[in-house]
Motif scaffolding. Structure first.
Motif, mmCIF file in Angstrom:
data_model
loop_
_atom_site.group_PDB
_atom_site.id
_atom_site.type_symbol
_atom_site.label_atom_id
_atom_site.label_comp_id
_atom_site.label_asym_id
_atom_site.label_seq_id
_atom_site.Cartn_x
_atom_site.Cartn_y
_atom_site.Cartn_z
ATOM 1 N N GLN A 207 0.810 -1.211 0.000
ATOM 2 C CA GLN A 207 0.000 0.000 0.000
ATOM 3 C C GLN A 207 0.848 1.269 0.000
ATOM 4 N N ALA A 208 2.044 1.174 0.546
ATOM 5 C CA ALA A 208 2.951 2.321 0.636
ATOM 6 C C ALA A 208 4.357 1.850 0.271
ATOM 7 N N PRO A 209 4.655 1.711 -1.020
ATOM 8 C CA PRO A 209 5.935 1.133 -1.428
ATOM 9 C C PRO A 209 7.172 1.835 -0.875
ATOM 10 N N ILE A 210 7.077 3.136 -0.584
ATOM 11 C CA ILE A 210 8.236 3.828 -0.031
ATOM 12 C C ILE A 210 8.681 3.176 1.272
ATOM 13 N N ALA A 211 7.739 2.578 1.998
ATOM 14 C CA ALA A 211 8.065 1.940 3.276
ATOM 15 C C ALA A 211 9.008 0.757 3.097
ATOM 16 N N ALA A 212 9.058 0.209 1.883
ATOM 17 C CA ALA A 212 9.900 -0.955 1.622
ATOM 18 C C ALA A 212 11.360 -0.594 1.431
ATOM 19 N N VAL A 213 11.656 0.682 1.194
ATOM 20 C CA VAL A 213 13.025 1.034 0.813
ATOM 21 C C VAL A 213 13.648 2.180 1.613
ATOM 22 N N ILE A 214 12.887 2.852 2.465
ATOM 23 C CA ILE A 214 13.416 4.054 3.105
ATOM 24 C C ILE A 214 14.191 3.780 4.380
ATOM 25 N N GLN A 215 14.016 2.621 4.979
ATOM 26 C CA GLN A 215 14.726 2.352 6.221
ATOM 27 C C GLN A 215 16.236 2.444 6.015
ATOM 28 N N GLY A 216 16.891 3.168 6.911
ATOM 29 C CA GLY A 216 18.334 3.328 6.812
ATOM 30 C C GLY A 216 18.747 4.439 5.869
ATOM 31 N N GLY A 217 17.776 5.136 5.274
ATOM 32 C CA GLY A 217 18.076 6.203 4.336
ATOM 33 C C GLY A 217 17.996 7.575 4.996
ATOM 34 N N THR A 218 18.343 8.596 4.213
ATOM 35 C CA THR A 218 18.259 9.990 4.650
ATOM 36 C C THR A 218 17.178 10.700 3.863
ATOM 37 N N VAL A 219 16.275 11.379 4.556
ATOM 38 C CA VAL A 219 15.202 12.128 3.918
ATOM 39 C C VAL A 219 15.589 13.607 3.908
ATOM 40 N N HIS A 220 15.497 14.230 2.742
ATOM 41 C CA HIS A 220 15.774 15.655 2.590
ATOM 42 C C HIS A 220 14.429 16.348 2.316
ATOM 43 N N TRP A 221 14.045 17.285 3.170
ATOM 44 C CA TRP A 221 12.714 17.901 3.054
ATOM 45 C C TRP A 221 12.791 19.417 3.145
ATOM 46 N N ALA A 222 11.986 20.073 2.324
ATOM 47 C CA ALA A 222 11.775 21.512 2.426
ATOM 48 C C ALA A 222 10.304 21.781 2.113
ATOM 49 N N ALA A 223 9.769 22.814 2.736
ATOM 50 C CA ALA A 223 8.366 23.150 2.505
ATOM 51 C C ALA A 223 8.158 23.651 1.096
#
Length: 223
Positions: A207-223
């Motif tokens: 249902q949320a494929p990003i959940a399969a690959v994001i563990q251990g990664g770095t998220v870069h976010w800006a509004a």
């Protein structure tokens, strides 16, 4: 999962590009050749503009896409065209590019051959990902035909994907190939994407494929 927040998107483009360049330089200091998988779409364009000017041994870098629409490179929806015009410029023009599209073949027919050709690049040195509001990443779309195979731990490097929400059949790096990367970065802009990522963490990968690959990664976010 680490989250880095930026004041605005312009500073994010510079900050992310610097982070990617530093990661590539570090990888090049211990490996003869490194591999970099990047997304298409509009979000990474400004990052590519900055990254392409980085001073590093680009002739030892192999660039590929995380996913591609199964269209020729001269097609308006080709991700390969974006990579050539925004990333493989200046110093980065010396990098080697691995396109996925094969003229005269379907994505399903070409996938085994392409997966075999990527074995020499595995594990990937660095993966850069984007994410949609539907929580897809690369071409791992919820409900798409081929998603279960692409999420399987023993999936080949590349898998064909056919999503009803998309006009083209696609080919995508599998969850196994993405997860095997030595360094993973997810770039998302806007509160809606931040909220979607938070929702994804409590849902199954189907249902949320990003959940399969994001563990251990770095998220870069800006509004």
């Amino acid at each position: 999962m680490q989250i880095i927040e930026y004041i605005d998107r312009d500073l994010a483009a510079i900050g992310v590009a610097d982070t990617l360049a530093s990661g590539l330089k570090k990888a090049l200091s211990i490996q003869e050749r490194v591999s970099l998988a990047v997304p298409g779409g509009t979000t990474p364009g400004p990052i590519f503009d900055v990254l392409s000017a980085a001073v590093l041994d680009w002739d030892r870098v192999t660039i590929m896409l995380t996913d591609e629409r199964w269209v020729p490179e001269d097609h308006a929806r080709s991700n390969a065209a974006l990579i050539r015009s925004r990333l493989m410029q200046g110093p980065a023009a010396k990098a080697h590019f691995l396109p996925f599209y094969r003229d005269g073949k379907t994505a399903h027919a070409a996938a085994p051959e392409l997966s075999e050709s990527l074995k020499a690049q595995m594990p990937l040195s660095m993966v850069v990902l984007g994410m949609g509001n539907d929580m897809h990443t690369a071409s791992l779309f919820p409900g798409a035909r081929g998603l279960s195979q692409a999420l399987h731990p023993d999936a080949p490097a590349l898998c064909p994907i056919d999503a009803e929400s998309q006009p083209d059949v696609r080919i995508t790096l599998s969850a196994a190939a993405l997860n095997g990367a030595l360094e993973k970065h997810l770039i998302i802009f806007g509160q809606d994407k931040r909220d979607a990522l938070e929702r994804a963490m409590g849902q199954p990968p189907e249902q949320a494929p990003i959940a399969a690959v994001i563990q251990g990664g770095t998220v870069h976010w800006a509004a």
